[in-house]
Design an enzyme around this catalytic site. Structure first.
Site, mmCIF file in Angstrom:
data_model
loop_
_atom_site.group_PDB
_atom_site.id
_atom_site.type_symbol
_atom_site.label_atom_id
_atom_site.label_comp_id
_atom_site.label_asym_id
_atom_site.label_seq_id
_atom_site.Cartn_x
_atom_site.Cartn_y
_atom_site.Cartn_z
ATOM 1 N N TYR A 46 -9.966 5.645 -11.545
ATOM 2 C CA TYR A 46 -9.760 6.424 -10.091
ATOM 3 C C TYR A 46 -9.351 7.830 -10.490
ATOM 4 C CZ TYR A 46 -7.969 1.316 -9.439
ATOM 5 O OH TYR A 46 -7.953 -0.100 -9.385
ATOM 6 N N GLY A 72 0.736 -1.347 -0.148
ATOM 7 C CA GLY A 72 0.227 0.086 0.055
ATOM 8 C C GLY A 72 0.802 1.403 -0.091
ATOM 9 N N PRO A 105 4.263 -5.188 -1.124
ATOM 10 C CA PRO A 105 4.370 -3.890 -1.647
ATOM 11 C C PRO A 105 4.037 -4.564 -3.477
ATOM 12 C CG PRO A 105 6.429 -4.207 -1.196
ATOM 13 C CD PRO A 105 5.741 -5.249 -0.764
ATOM 14 N N GLY A 106 3.272 -3.756 -3.886
ATOM 15 C CA GLY A 106 3.077 -3.868 -5.585
ATOM 16 C C GLY A 106 3.368 -2.608 -6.267
ATOM 17 N N ARG A 107 2.454 -1.520 -6.194
ATOM 18 C CA ARG A 107 2.701 -0.402 -6.920
ATOM 19 C C ARG A 107 4.214 0.332 -6.666
ATOM 20 N NH1 ARG A 107 -1.901 3.177 -7.893
ATOM 21 N NH2 ARG A 107 -2.953 2.124 -6.421
ATOM 22 N N CYS A 126 -14.824 4.518 -27.880
ATOM 23 C CA CYS A 126 -15.991 5.049 -28.051
ATOM 24 C C CYS A 126 -16.689 5.599 -26.523
ATOM 25 C CB CYS A 126 -16.981 4.657 -28.911
ATOM 26 S SG CYS A 126 -16.507 4.206 -30.561
ATOM 27 N N GLU A 127 -16.121 6.248 -25.847
ATOM 28 C CA GLU A 127 -16.580 6.482 -24.427
ATOM 29 C C GLU A 127 -15.989 7.847 -24.058
ATOM 30 O OE1 GLU A 127 -17.950 4.469 -21.682
ATOM 31 O OE2 GLU A 127 -17.562 2.522 -22.872
ATOM 32 N N TYR A 162 -0.840 -1.709 -12.064
ATOM 33 C CA TYR A 162 -2.044 -1.866 -12.333
ATOM 34 C C TYR A 162 -2.460 -0.844 -13.978
ATOM 35 C CZ TYR A 162 -1.953 -2.602 -7.648
ATOM 36 O OH TYR A 162 -1.639 -3.200 -6.189
ATOM 37 N N ARG A 172 -6.694 3.483 -15.398
ATOM 38 C CA ARG A 172 -6.419 4.233 -14.192
ATOM 39 C C ARG A 172 -7.024 5.691 -13.966
ATOM 40 N NH1 ARG A 172 -2.584 5.352 -11.767
ATOM 41 N NH2 ARG A 172 -3.322 5.138 -9.749
HETATM 42 C C1 LIG Z 1 -3.275 -4.958 -3.851
HETATM 43 C C2 LIG Z 1 -2.721 -5.629 -2.539
HETATM 44 C C3 LIG Z 1 -1.432 -5.345 -2.241
HETATM 45 C C4 LIG Z 1 -0.618 -4.343 -2.877
HETATM 46 O O1 LIG Z 1 -0.916 -3.074 -2.718
HETATM 47 P P1 LIG Z 1 -0.009 -1.863 -3.382
HETATM 48 O O2 LIG Z 1 -0.633 -0.673 -3.049
HETATM 49 O O3 LIG Z 1 0.095 -2.207 -5.035
HETATM 50 O O4 LIG Z 1 1.285 -1.836 -2.777
HETATM 51 C C5 LIG Z 1 -0.996 -6.077 -1.111
HETATM 52 N N1 LIG Z 1 -1.777 -6.926 -0.655
HETATM 53 C C6 LIG Z 1 -3.009 -7.076 -0.563
HETATM 54 C C7 LIG Z 1 -3.675 -8.064 0.147
HETATM 55 C C8 LIG Z 1 -3.503 -6.590 -1.753
HETATM 56 O O5 LIG Z 1 -4.880 -7.004 -2.237
#
Ligand SMILES: *Cc1c(COP(=O)(O)O)cnc(C)c1O
Length: 421
Positions: free
Chosen positions: A318, A239, A276-278, A346-347, A375, A314
């Site tokens: 969002y 997150g 972490p992902g993002r 077409c949106e 994402y 996105r």
């Molecule tokens: C989406 C998600 C993440 C990653 O969130 P980021 O904002 O991309 O770091 C981690 N854990 C869970 C359970 C998620 O659903």
């Protein structure tokens, strides 16, 4: 810091001119930097130095196997949220003992396949799910390691669609019921409770919500231990946000986040996992697109690009901001003009930016959307029968297509026509 920079007047990805890749692959396409991916992973890994830990990359952010292999080679585990992601992680060579399985709707089949294939832990989100895991594990003669995801009722102060830690969200079990649910878990066969899981949302730009959540987890750890549970592992979720604009004040750094983790849960003697992902993938990828037309409207100019909302959703989903830069570096001091930057779908929602100040552009020019690595490609679709755009990866002075653009025939031939037609 990322590795997409102007050099000699042209945007480069590491040591490769972006225009050279465009000439070879054709626009639009996603482009990832190996060095940036690895650097971001290492920032987290080093931030937790001194604690036993595993950084499990949340692969839903960007899940191409070349990305997974790059991160796994650097030492990452994976956080998966579906059977498909589990299979993809395994296909990329990630061993089951480095894969954690999150998500509110794990099916019987997904649980079974990952138990057979090997899994580090399930992050359980409900009691019905816990019952199914128990049943499947027992039928296989296996023991499933689990944490229970608690919902700490903390406001992540982020976009409503990506906040997950308030009591109104579908995620986790209310922390107020945790002791009861852990007691229940301890009685179920085929399950081994190893810890606690929490994930409060995405694109957090302050540490305070994390602090509140982690303090609650620390308190719960003590309470559960007093109840006789062995809590050895804390999964603290993902997150941490990224800067989407150059001008904005920067979100907290992984080091600050690591220090916060040490302050809040470091004394508990637990192994720590983060997801972490993002922050790993976001600024490690750009979307490269070509201007198809510059169209004069009544009171504005439209830049019509060959990328659209189906390629990068996105902004439509969002209201997200992406910096968009020309691939040829503009002369310093050059006049800027406002454009509405749109795709061909077409949106009316297929709008990337309104009134965005840009140097004057013309048909055929290339632009790059920054911060598009997370994402982005994973959320793309073939809406309007637009082929999924290629993904390309650079490594120093090399580049490779890591997912080719499908042909129209490949897309069309996936339909099957019923025998009555
Ligand atoms: C989406 C998600 C993440 C990653 O969130 P980021 O904002 O991309 O770091 C981690 N854990 C869970 C359970 C998620 O659903």
């Amino acid at each position: 810091m990322d590795h997409f920079m102007y050099r000699d007047g042209a945007l480069h990805a590491e040591d490769v001119p972006v225009s050279e890749i465009a000439a070879s692959v054709g626009a639009p396409f996603y482009l990832y930097s190996t060095a940036t991916l690895v650097r971001h992973f290492q920032l987290f890994d080093q931030a937790l130095d001194g604690l036993p830990h595993l950084v499990c990359y949340a692969m839903k952010a960007a899940s191409n196997q070349a990305i997974l292999k790059t991160l796994a080679a650097a030492g990452a585990g994976m956080d998966v949220v579906s059977g498909g992601e589990y299979a993809r992680a395994v296909a990329a060579g990630v061993p089951g003992e480095r894969i954690v399985f999150s998500g509110v709707g794990k099916t019987h089949e997904e649980i079974r396949a990952s138990l057979i294939g090997g899994i580090r832990q399930f992050n359980v989100e409900s009691e019905p799910e816990m019952a199914v895991i128990s049943e499947v594990a027992t039928s296989l003669g296996l023991e499933a390691p689990i944490t229970i995801r608690v919902n700490p009722d903390v406001d992540a102060k982020t976009h409503a669609k990506i906040a997950t830690g308030k009591s109104e969200n579908k995620f986790g079990i209310p922390i107020s019921r945790a002791r009861e649910v852990y007691a229940h878990a301890a009685d179920l066969p085929g399950i081994k409770v190893v810890g606690i899981d929490v994930h409060i949302g995405s694109q957090l730009t302050e540490l305070e919500p994390f602090r509140l959540a982690y303090l609650k987890v620390a308190e719960l750890t003590e309470a559960l231990r007093a109840d006789g549970h062995e809590i050895t592992r804390l999964d603290l979720g993902g997150g941490l946000g990224i800067p989407y604009t150059r001008s904005n004040e920067a979100p907290p750094l992984p080091t600050d986040y690591g220090n916060l983790i040490k302050e809040t849960v470091g004394h508990l003697g637990c192994e720590v996992e983060i997801e972490p992902g993002r922050l790993i993938a976001g600024n490690a990828g750009i979307l490269v697109s070509r201007v198809i037309y510059v169209k004069q409207g009544e009171d504005r100019q439209f830049l019509i690009l060959d990328a659209a909302m189906n390629d990068l959703i996105r902004p439509a989903m969002y209201d997200a901001h992406h910096d968009i830069v020309p691939v040829i570096e503009p002369e310093p001091g050059l006049d800027q003009v406002p454009y509405d930057i749109v795709g061909p779908v077409c949106e009316s929602g297929d709008t990337f930016a309104k009134g965005r100040m840009m140097p004057v552009l013309k048909a055929g020019d290339l632009v790059a959307f920054r911060s598009a690595g997370a994402y982005g490609a994973v959320m793309s679709s073939e809406y309007n029968t637009r082929p999924l755009i290629p993904e390309v990866m650079v490594h120093n002075d090399k580049f490779a297509v890591i997912r080719p653009r499908p042909t129209f025939d490949e897309i069309i031939n996936r339909d099957t026509i019923p025998e009555w037609l």
